[in-house]
Design an enzyme around this catalytic site. Structure first.
Site, mmCIF file in Angstrom:
data_model
loop_
_atom_site.group_PDB
_atom_site.id
_atom_site.type_symbol
_atom_site.label_atom_id
_atom_site.label_comp_id
_atom_site.label_asym_id
_atom_site.label_seq_id
_atom_site.Cartn_x
_atom_site.Cartn_y
_atom_site.Cartn_z
ATOM 1 N N PHE A 1 49.065 33.748 16.583
ATOM 2 C CA PHE A 1 50.474 33.451 16.270
ATOM 3 C C PHE A 1 51.345 34.692 16.180
ATOM 4 O O PHE A 1 52.565 34.612 16.306
ATOM 5 C CB PHE A 1 50.574 32.655 14.947
ATOM 6 C CG PHE A 1 50.440 33.510 13.713
ATOM 7 C CD1 PHE A 1 51.534 34.214 13.224
ATOM 8 C CD2 PHE A 1 49.231 33.631 13.045
ATOM 9 C CE1 PHE A 1 51.421 35.028 12.099
ATOM 10 C CE2 PHE A 1 49.105 34.435 11.929
ATOM 11 C CZ PHE A 1 50.209 35.133 11.456
ATOM 12 N N LYS B 1 46.784 29.206 26.592
ATOM 13 C CA LYS B 1 46.802 28.300 25.437
ATOM 14 C C LYS B 1 47.412 29.099 24.285
ATOM 15 O O LYS B 1 46.745 29.921 23.654
ATOM 16 C CB LYS B 1 45.364 27.866 25.110
ATOM 17 C CG LYS B 1 45.209 26.548 24.366
ATOM 18 C CD LYS B 1 45.898 26.459 23.029
ATOM 19 C CE LYS B 1 45.177 27.186 21.926
ATOM 20 N NZ LYS B 1 45.968 27.234 20.658
ATOM 21 N N GLU C 1 49.301 27.219 18.306
ATOM 22 C CA GLU C 1 50.025 25.979 17.993
ATOM 23 C C GLU C 1 51.133 26.223 16.963
ATOM 24 O O GLU C 1 52.013 25.400 16.785
ATOM 25 C CB GLU C 1 49.046 24.903 17.488
ATOM 26 C CG GLU C 1 48.325 25.222 16.173
ATOM 27 C CD GLU C 1 47.140 26.176 16.335
ATOM 28 O OE1 GLU C 1 46.957 26.750 17.424
ATOM 29 O OE2 GLU C 1 46.402 26.347 15.330
ATOM 30 N N ARG C 2 51.080 27.408 16.301
ATOM 31 C CA ARG C 2 52.104 27.677 15.281
ATOM 32 C C ARG C 2 53.389 28.242 15.889
ATOM 33 O O ARG C 2 54.436 28.195 15.256
ATOM 34 C CB ARG C 2 51.532 28.623 14.225
ATOM 35 C CG ARG C 2 50.437 27.911 13.424
ATOM 36 C CD ARG C 2 50.036 28.689 12.236
ATOM 37 N NE ARG C 2 48.913 29.552 12.523
ATOM 38 C CZ ARG C 2 48.315 30.307 11.624
ATOM 39 N NH1 ARG C 2 48.760 30.311 10.380
ATOM 40 N NH2 ARG C 2 47.287 31.047 11.943
ATOM 41 N N SER D 1 41.550 35.672 14.925
ATOM 42 C CA SER D 1 40.754 36.115 13.780
ATOM 43 C C SER D 1 39.296 36.338 14.199
ATOM 44 O O SER D 1 38.826 35.780 15.195
ATOM 45 C CB SER D 1 40.834 35.065 12.675
ATOM 46 O OG SER D 1 40.319 33.849 13.166
ATOM 47 N N CYS E 1 47.637 43.238 13.969
ATOM 48 C CA CYS E 1 46.224 43.654 13.936
ATOM 49 C C CYS E 1 46.112 45.158 13.770
ATOM 50 O O CYS E 1 45.047 45.658 13.444
ATOM 51 C CB CYS E 1 45.502 43.192 15.180
ATOM 52 S SG CYS E 1 46.088 44.019 16.647
HETATM 53 P P1 NAD Z 1 43.247 32.233 14.745
HETATM 54 O O1 NAD Z 1 41.868 32.729 15.002
HETATM 55 O O2 NAD Z 1 43.459 31.272 13.648
HETATM 56 O O3 NAD Z 1 43.847 31.502 16.059
HETATM 57 C C1 NAD Z 1 43.893 32.145 17.293
HETATM 58 C C2 NAD Z 1 43.800 31.101 18.416
HETATM 59 O O4 NAD Z 1 42.530 30.453 18.355
HETATM 60 C C3 NAD Z 1 44.858 30.012 18.338
HETATM 61 O O5 NAD Z 1 45.329 29.763 19.636
HETATM 62 C C4 NAD Z 1 44.097 28.817 17.767
HETATM 63 O O6 NAD Z 1 44.600 27.581 18.227
HETATM 64 C C5 NAD Z 1 42.685 29.038 18.277
HETATM 65 N N1 NAD Z 1 41.647 28.551 17.367
HETATM 66 C C6 NAD Z 1 41.667 28.636 16.010
HETATM 67 N N2 NAD Z 1 40.518 28.122 15.501
HETATM 68 C C7 NAD Z 1 39.766 27.730 16.561
HETATM 69 C C8 NAD Z 1 38.472 27.130 16.681
HETATM 70 N N3 NAD Z 1 37.722 26.845 15.630
HETATM 71 N N4 NAD Z 1 38.009 26.846 17.913
HETATM 72 C C9 NAD Z 1 38.736 27.132 19.016
HETATM 73 N N5 NAD Z 1 39.974 27.695 18.959
HETATM 74 C C10 NAD Z 1 40.480 28.006 17.749
HETATM 75 O O7 NAD Z 1 44.173 33.543 14.565
HETATM 76 P P2 NAD Z 1 45.703 33.597 14.102
HETATM 77 O O8 NAD Z 1 45.784 33.292 12.654
HETATM 78 O O9 NAD Z 1 46.558 32.871 15.054
HETATM 79 O O10 NAD Z 1 46.012 35.156 14.326
HETATM 80 C C11 NAD Z 1 45.840 36.139 13.340
HETATM 81 C C12 NAD Z 1 44.571 36.921 13.577
HETATM 82 O O11 NAD Z 1 44.606 37.509 14.879
HETATM 83 C C13 NAD Z 1 44.396 38.083 12.618
HETATM 84 O O12 NAD Z 1 43.049 38.109 12.196
HETATM 85 C C14 NAD Z 1 44.713 39.305 13.466
HETATM 86 O O13 NAD Z 1 44.096 40.507 13.058
HETATM 87 C C15 NAD Z 1 44.211 38.874 14.795
HETATM 88 N N6 NAD Z 1 44.810 39.630 15.871
HETATM 89 C C16 NAD Z 1 44.052 40.558 16.485
HETATM 90 C C17 NAD Z 1 44.573 41.345 17.487
HETATM 91 C C18 NAD Z 1 43.741 42.389 18.152
HETATM 92 O O14 NAD Z 1 44.187 42.974 19.133
HETATM 93 N N7 NAD Z 1 42.539 42.666 17.675
HETATM 94 C C19 NAD Z 1 45.913 41.161 17.876
HETATM 95 C C20 NAD Z 1 46.673 40.173 17.238
HETATM 96 C C21 NAD Z 1 46.107 39.412 16.224
#
Ligand code: NAD
Length: 488
Positions: free
Chosen positions: A148, A172, A175-176, A225, A280
């Site tokens: 997000f 994809k 969703e937020r 995450s 991140c």
């Molecule tokens: P998230 O893991 O909740 O969601 C990310 C994506 O995965 C979304 O599109 C979501 O729909 C999908 N998703 C969530 N749970 C899932 C599951 N069980 N099965 C399949 N798909 C699933 O992450 P978020 O809250 O949107 O983003 C924040 C996180 O992203 C933080 O931990 C941040 O550090 C990380 N991040 C990392 C980087 C990097 O370059 N390392 C960059 C940006 C954000």
């Protein structure tokens, strides 16, 4: 407003039975809804991308790049409009959203150079009359699953490179924050890409699992995450796909006593509180060494308390809301846990209320001093504007703490001492190092990713790693005997 899917060159209303509300985190208003697309719609997108692949692949790379040249100019013209959408659904300030768009555009620009970047190589006469060459071919249908916090930029660490390398693509979004990608795809429509070359599917786990399980999807790029990154990496790998999965972080910044304290404080505050800490690469721990202790802690506390918090579309606002009320509650609980575990809340952002935005999910910048190393706040990614300050005696101690942690996204040091900086650069076990820099975000022509639990995979996003990820190498050894020649 309703988010819709873009499949095979058409906008298609999802047949989803479930929709989620999309909120403006500053006002608490519902901006619209997003469908949780069922697997069958993902399969439709994969079919469209599969059908588009042979013709797209055959188009010369320099012709594929032309679409990105056009796209760049449309992006420039729509930059402010899309930035406004980012701020409305994600919360960051308008200037931060504009900066995000600039990083997106930078990736598009660099990918325009792919006709040269994807060249292979060639040795003549590896044996008399026999030549050997390596050529790069696209891998097929590729997909990105995005977080997000950077609704525009993150998929573009991958998508432009994938396209010009000759692959077709599915995004994809989170969703937020689905509406930013709607706008970015409306621009793709104007560019006139052939049908099925780029596709957009909204949804959550069911949509992602459908991508992971479809045999025609050859490569997955994930950012989000750590638990989701780990899950997606293993499920994609089990299906024989290429996968690069970027996860969470807990980024430390080390301040040595000889640092320029005014500059350091300003940069660390931007790193820790910019994008409301939802980056991140956000600084989340500050390790002061020896006499840096008092000067830095006082200065950063003062700066934190003065940051202007509010709606990101208003002038002068420096810190927007966090993404949701659930996120705000989680951050406030983590601050409380930190205090109960022994930290001192020198600046406490809990209970923030912004006049006129009473339904917003705001957390003011927070400084937790003396966070115990064994505590939950020391170990956990908070993903909010919270900086833990820990006082140490030496740079060696700081490096040891960094290397003992589970994450490895970024670590920074502030000092005038070149030897200390070099030691830090050499020994810190992280993917990105900042020296007198607070957000060591690589330009698009450098690879970007973390180490350890911040990344699952080997090839990073952006730069030449993107060329490696989105092409497969083929080696050809050939012999053309002279006597076969018809001597024209
Ligand atoms: P998230 O893991 O909740 O969601 C990310 C994506 O995965 C979304 O599109 C979501 O729909 C999908 N998703 C969530 N749970 C899932 C599951 N069980 N099965 C399949 N798909 C699933 O992450 P978020 O809250 O949107 O983003 C924040 C996180 O992203 C933080 O931990 C941040 O550090 C990380 N991040 C990392 C980087 C990097 O370059 N390392 C960059 C940006 C954000």
């Amino acid at each position: 407003m309703k988010a819709i899917n873009f499949i095979n060159g058409s906008w298609l209303d999802s047949k989803a039975t479930q929709y989620l509300d999309v909120m403006n985190p500053a006002t608490g208003d519902v901006l619209g809804t997003v469908p949780l697309s069922p697997a069958v719609e993902v399969i439709k997108a994969v079919d469209a991308a599969s059908q588009a692949f042979p013709d797209w692949r055959r188009l010369p790379a320099q012709d594929r790049a032309q679409f990105l040249f056009k796209y760049k100019y449309l992006l420039e013209a729509s930059l402010d409009d899309i930035a406004r959408t980012i701020t409305m659904e994600c919360g960051k300030t308008f200037e931060e959203s504009r900066a995000e768009m600039r990083r997106l555009i930078e990736n598009v620009e660099i990918a325009c150079g792919i006709p040269m970047m994807m060249q292979g190589y060639n040795n003549e006469d590896i044996a008399p009359g026999i030549d050997e060459m390596m050529i790069r071919q696209p891998v097929g249908v590729c997909a990105a699953v995005a977080p997000f916090n950077f609704p525009a930029m993150v998929p573009f660490w991958f998508l432009p490179y994938a396209l010009v390398c000759g692959n077709t693509y599915i995004v994809k979004p989170s969703e937020r924050v689905p509406f930013t990608m709607q706008k970015l795809f409306a621009l793709f429509e104007q560019v006139g890409l052939p049908k099925g070359v780029v596709n957009l599917v909204n949804g959550t786990k069911e949509a992602v699992d459908a991508l992971l399980d479809h045999p025609a999807v050859r490569a997955i790029s994930f950012v989000g995450s750590t638990p989701t990154a780990r899950y997606i990496y293993s499920r994609a790998a089990a299906g024989g796909k290429r996968a690069q999965c970027q996860g969470g972080a807990k980024n430390p910044i080390v301040i040595l006593p000889d640092a320029d304290m005014e500059m350091t404080t300003r940069i660390v505050a931007d790193s820790a509180f910019g994008c409301a800490g939802q980056r991140c690469l956000a600084a989340s721990l500050a390790f002061t060494v020896a006499e840096a202790r008092d000067s830095f802690t006082e200065a950063i506390s003062d700066t934190a308390a003065k940051r202007v918090v509010g709606y990101g579309l208003e002038n002068g606002v420096q810190v927007g809301p966090v993404i949701s009320q659930q996120s705000r509650t989680r951050i406030e609980e983590l601050i409380a846990r930190g205090v109960s575990e022994g930290a001192y809340a020198r600046v406490d952002g809990r209970g923030t209320m912004i006049k006129g935005f009473e339904d917003g999910s705001f957390v003011r910048p927070t400084i937790l001093e003396n966070v115990p190393v064994a505590s939950e706040v020391f170990q956990t990614e908070i993903f909010g504007p919270v900086l833990g300050v820990i006082h140490l005696d030496s740079v060696e101690q700081a490096i040891e703490l960094i290397n003992n942690g589970p994450y490895g996204n970024m670590a920074c040091i502030f000092t005038r001492d070149g030897a200390a900086a070099r030691k830090f650069r050499y020994e810190a076990e992280v993917g990105n190092v900042g020296i007198n820099v607070g957000i060591a975000a690589p330009m698009a022509f450098f690879p970007f990713s973390g180490w350890k639990d911040s990344f699952f995979g080997d090839l990073h996003g952006q730069g030449m790693d993107a060329i490696e990820f989105f092409t497969q190498k083929k080696v050809v050894v050939e012999r053309w005997p002279k006597e076969w020649s018809r001597k024209f």
